[in-house]
Design a protein around this motif. Structure first.
Motif, PDB file in Angstrom:
ATOM      1  N   SER A  65      12.723  -0.457   1.398  1.00 48.75           N
ATOM      2  CA  SER A  65      12.154   0.108   2.614  1.00 48.75           C
ATOM      3  C   SER A  65      13.014  -0.222   3.820  1.00 48.75           C
ATOM      4  CB  SER A  65      10.732  -0.423   2.812  1.00 48.75           C
ATOM      5  OG  SER A  65      10.762  -1.830   3.012  1.00 48.75           O
ATOM      6  N   ALA A  66      12.567   0.292   4.981  1.00 47.22           N
ATOM      7  CA  ALA A  66      13.324   0.070   6.207  1.00 47.22           C
ATOM      8  C   ALA A  66      13.345  -1.396   6.609  1.00 47.22           C
ATOM      9  CB  ALA A  66      12.740   0.916   7.338  1.00 47.22           C
ATOM     10  N   ASP A  67      12.363  -2.182   6.209  1.00 46.04           N
ATOM     11  CA  ASP A  67      12.342  -3.614   6.496  1.00 46.04           C
ATOM     12  C   ASP A  67      12.784  -4.431   5.287  1.00 46.04           C
ATOM     13  OD1 ASP A  67      10.159  -2.840   5.083  1.00 46.04           O
ATOM     14  OD2 ASP A  67       8.670  -3.767   6.371  1.00 46.04           O
ATOM     15  N   PHE A  68      13.630  -3.813   4.428  1.00 46.62           N
ATOM     16  CA  PHE A  68      14.325  -4.510   3.334  1.00 46.62           C
ATOM     17  C   PHE A  68      13.365  -5.116   2.298  1.00 46.62           C
ATOM     18  CE2 PHE A  68      16.774  -4.931   7.276  1.00 46.62           C
ATOM     19  CZ  PHE A  68      17.888  -4.168   6.943  1.00 46.62           C
ATOM     20  N   GLN A  69      12.358  -4.348   1.949  1.00 46.48           N
ATOM     21  CA  GLN A  69      11.432  -4.773   0.910  1.00 46.48           C
ATOM     22  C   GLN A  69      11.531  -3.805  -0.260  1.00 46.48           C
ATOM     23  OE1 GLN A  69       9.726  -7.640   1.122  1.00 46.48           O
ATOM     24  NE2 GLN A  69      10.653  -7.948   3.146  1.00 46.48           N
ATOM     25  N   ILE A 126      11.691   6.409   1.511  1.00 47.00           N
ATOM     26  CA  ILE A 126      11.423   4.971   1.458  1.00 47.00           C
ATOM     27  C   ILE A 126      12.399   4.197   2.329  1.00 47.00           C
ATOM     28  CG2 ILE A 126      11.399   2.946  -0.068  1.00 47.00           C
ATOM     29  CD1 ILE A 126      10.388   4.774  -2.295  1.00 47.00           C
ATOM     30  N   ALA A 127      13.659   4.607   2.341  1.00 46.55           N
ATOM     31  CA  ALA A 127      14.667   3.876   3.105  1.00 46.55           C
ATOM     32  C   ALA A 127      14.433   3.937   4.604  1.00 46.55           C
ATOM     33  CB  ALA A 127      16.061   4.422   2.777  1.00 46.55           C
ATOM     34  N   GLY A 128      13.762   4.942   5.083  1.00 49.99           N
ATOM     35  CA  GLY A 128      13.521   5.055   6.518  1.00 49.99           C
ATOM     36  C   GLY A 128      12.111   4.710   6.950  1.00 49.99           C
ATOM     37  N   THR A 129      11.335   4.081   6.076  1.00 44.96           N
ATOM     38  CA  THR A 129       9.929   3.798   6.384  1.00 44.96           C
ATOM     39  C   THR A 129       9.624   2.333   6.104  1.00 44.96           C
ATOM     40  OG1 THR A 129       9.397   6.052   5.669  1.00 44.96           O
ATOM     41  CG2 THR A 129       7.557   4.535   5.971  1.00 44.96           C
ATOM     42  N   PRO A 130       8.885   1.645   7.001  1.00 45.69           N
ATOM     43  CA  PRO A 130       8.491   0.254   6.728  1.00 45.69           C
ATOM     44  C   PRO A 130       7.580   0.179   5.504  1.00 45.69           C
ATOM     45  CG  PRO A 130       8.204   0.789   9.043  1.00 45.69           C
ATOM     46  CD  PRO A 130       8.485   2.078   8.350  1.00 45.69           C
ATOM     47  N   VAL A 131       7.600  -1.013   4.898  1.00 49.03           N
ATOM     48  CA  VAL A 131       6.896  -1.155   3.642  1.00 49.03           C
ATOM     49  C   VAL A 131       5.394  -0.962   3.795  1.00 49.03           C
ATOM     50  CG1 VAL A 131       6.659  -3.664   3.892  1.00 49.03           C
ATOM     51  CG2 VAL A 131       6.641  -2.631   1.606  1.00 49.03           C
ATOM     52  N   ARG A 132       4.824  -1.382   4.905  1.00 49.57           N
ATOM     53  CA  ARG A 132       3.371  -1.211   5.087  1.00 49.57           C
ATOM     54  C   ARG A 132       3.002   0.260   5.161  1.00 49.57           C
ATOM     55  NH1 ARG A 132       0.575  -5.850   6.429  1.00 49.57           N
ATOM     56  NH2 ARG A 132       1.864  -7.675   6.907  1.00 49.57           N
ATOM     57  N   LEU A 135       3.314   1.781   1.669  1.00 48.49           N
ATOM     58  CA  LEU A 135       2.157   1.478   0.829  1.00 48.49           C
ATOM     59  C   LEU A 135       0.918   2.240   1.274  1.00 48.49           C
ATOM     60  CD1 LEU A 135       2.604  -2.377   0.398  1.00 48.49           C
ATOM     61  CD2 LEU A 135       3.283  -0.563  -1.169  1.00 48.49           C
ATOM     62  N   ALA A 136       0.809   2.488   2.562  1.00 53.86           N
ATOM     63  CA  ALA A 136      -0.378   3.169   3.075  1.00 53.86           C
ATOM     64  C   ALA A 136      -0.303   4.683   2.875  1.00 53.86           C
ATOM     65  CB  ALA A 136      -0.567   2.840   4.555  1.00 53.86           C
ATOM     66  N   GLU A 137       0.889   5.289   3.097  1.00 50.29           N
ATOM     67  CA  GLU A 137       1.007   6.744   3.059  1.00 50.29           C
ATOM     68  C   GLU A 137       2.016   7.222   2.029  1.00 50.29           C
ATOM     69  OE1 GLU A 137       2.162   7.792   6.955  1.00 50.29           O
ATOM     70  OE2 GLU A 137       0.367   6.962   7.936  1.00 50.29           O
ATOM     71  N   GLY A 138       2.588   6.291   1.273  1.00 56.31           N
ATOM     72  CA  GLY A 138       3.722   6.648   0.419  1.00 56.31           C
ATOM     73  C   GLY A 138       3.409   7.658  -0.642  1.00 56.31           C
ATOM     74  N   GLN A 139       2.269   7.562  -1.300  1.00 56.02           N
ATOM     75  CA  GLN A 139       1.982   8.469  -2.408  1.00 56.02           C
ATOM     76  C   GLN A 139       1.980   9.922  -1.952  1.00 56.02           C
ATOM     77  OE1 GLN A 139      -1.380   5.692  -4.207  1.00 56.02           O
ATOM     78  NE2 GLN A 139      -0.893   7.349  -5.600  1.00 56.02           N
ATOM     79  N   ALA A 140       1.273  10.209  -0.894  1.00 54.85           N
ATOM     80  CA  ALA A 140       1.216  11.592  -0.417  1.00 54.85           C
ATOM     81  C   ALA A 140       2.555  12.043   0.148  1.00 54.85           C
ATOM     82  CB  ALA A 140       0.127  11.732   0.640  1.00 54.85           C
TER      83      ALA A 140
END
Length: 344
Positions: A65-69, A126-132, A135-140
């Motif tokens: 993710s953007a925050d390296f997770q 994923i690379a441009g989005t924070p991990v939270r 996890l909250a909106e990733g599936q859609a």
């Protein structure tokens, strides 16, 4: 898979209806269609079998993710081959003319191609989005991006592939990241649970207090009712006593009045009787006064004789003194009678 039967110098081929067959003889396409059955010479023939039914390809890939997770996405996509001849030109679907199996693994190549395309578009998100947020909106978000990208991919259209649907089943971080993210939420949930428990206890205490207060009010009300009842009973008893006293007084007054009236009646009757007796006696005396002394003496003797009939006299002693006093009294009475003036 196709069914191939071997005979001397010739073989028979029969395919399922879900497979598109490309029959080449001496380098030329002799037959193309679904569910074909034909005889062929193995030394001069080549056959490609392209499945045209719907296929499902699962994918699992990792990204950062953007925050390296590290994040893992898992899903599946459904596709179908719309142009078998174009796909056969891009991928080798040639089968073994003895066993009917693929000489190479064309379906694995197609699956790898689709999975790589899906993974590339998922990585971009994923690379441009924070991990939270992942996890909250990733599936859609990942599903929409993959589906939009694959439906508009010119390479897939040229190959004759059509993506029907994309499903993202889960988006998960590493276990350590997941625990770190879950910790505040878990603490908040536990805090809310504690607050709910405290509120429930406070509510229970408040209800208990309300119940005790209600019981106390009921006891106070019952005591007031008892006090009113006792006061009312005392008042009723006093009223009963007053009524009994008044009734006794009225009864006594009535009895006294009756006694008084009876006494007056008896007195009037007595006076009437006594008056009659007095009048009778006066009339008798008046009669005696008009008689001669000898007659009066004779009447007195007659009266005495009448009484002597009822009284037994065994001995009667008449002394000279008694006889002298009697005679003197009789003479005196006669003399007074004679001396009284007579009325003309």
């Amino acid at each position: 898979m196709a069914e191939i039967r071997s005979y001397p110098f010739v073989r028979h081929f029969r395919a399922d209806a879900s497979s598109h067959i490309l029959y080449f003889r001496r380098g030329r396409l002799r037959a193309s269609g679904r569910g074909l059955a034909f005889w062929f010479l193995p030394l001069s023939s080549s056959i490609a079998e392209v499945p045209v039914d719907q296929r499902e390809q699962a994918f699992l890939f990792h990204g950062r993710s953007a925050d390296f997770q590290d994040v893992t996405a898992q899903g599946a996509l459904t596709y179908r081959i719309e142009n078998p001849e174009a796909v056969a030109e891009a991928v080798d679907f040639t089968i073994d003319l003895r066993r009917g199996a693929y000489l190479r693994d064309p379906l694995e190549k197609l699956s790898s191609t689709l999975a790589n395309l899906a993974q590339r578009h998922a990585w971009d998100y994923i690379a441009g989005t924070p991990v939270r947020k992942v996890l909250a909106e990733g599936q859609a978000q990942i599903r929409e991006r993959i589906e939009h990208a694959l439906l508009g991919d010119a390479r897939l259209k040229a190959m004759g592939l059509a993506v029907l649907s994309v499903a993202v089943l889960s988006v998960k971080p590493t276990p350590d990241t997941e625990r770190a993210i879950e910790a505040p939420v878990r603490e908040r949930i536990l805090q809310e649970a504690d607050e709910a428990a405290f509120a429930r206890r406070a509510m229970a205490v408040e209800k208990e207090r309300a119940i005790q207060e209600n019981e106390l009010q009921n006891r106070i009300e019952i005591a007031k009712r008892n006090e009113q009842l006792i006061a009312q009973e005392g008042q009723n008893e006093r009223r009963k006593a007053t009524e009994r006293t008044e009734a006794a007084r009225i009864s006594a007054e009535g009895e006294a009045e009756r006694s008084r009236i009876l006494g007056l009646a008896q007195a009037d009757e007595l006076r009437a009787v006594e008056g009659a007796k007095v009048a009778l006696e006066k009339a008798r005396i008046a009669v005696y006064e008009s008689l001669a002394p000898q007659i009066v003496l004779a009447l007195a003797a007659q009266q005495v004789a009448g009484k002597l009939e009822r009284i037994t006299i065994e001995h009667l002693n008449v002394s000279p003194d008694l006889l002298a006093s009697m005679v003197t009294s009789l003479v005196g009475a006669t003399t007074r009678k004679l001396e009284e003036p007579r009325s003309p």
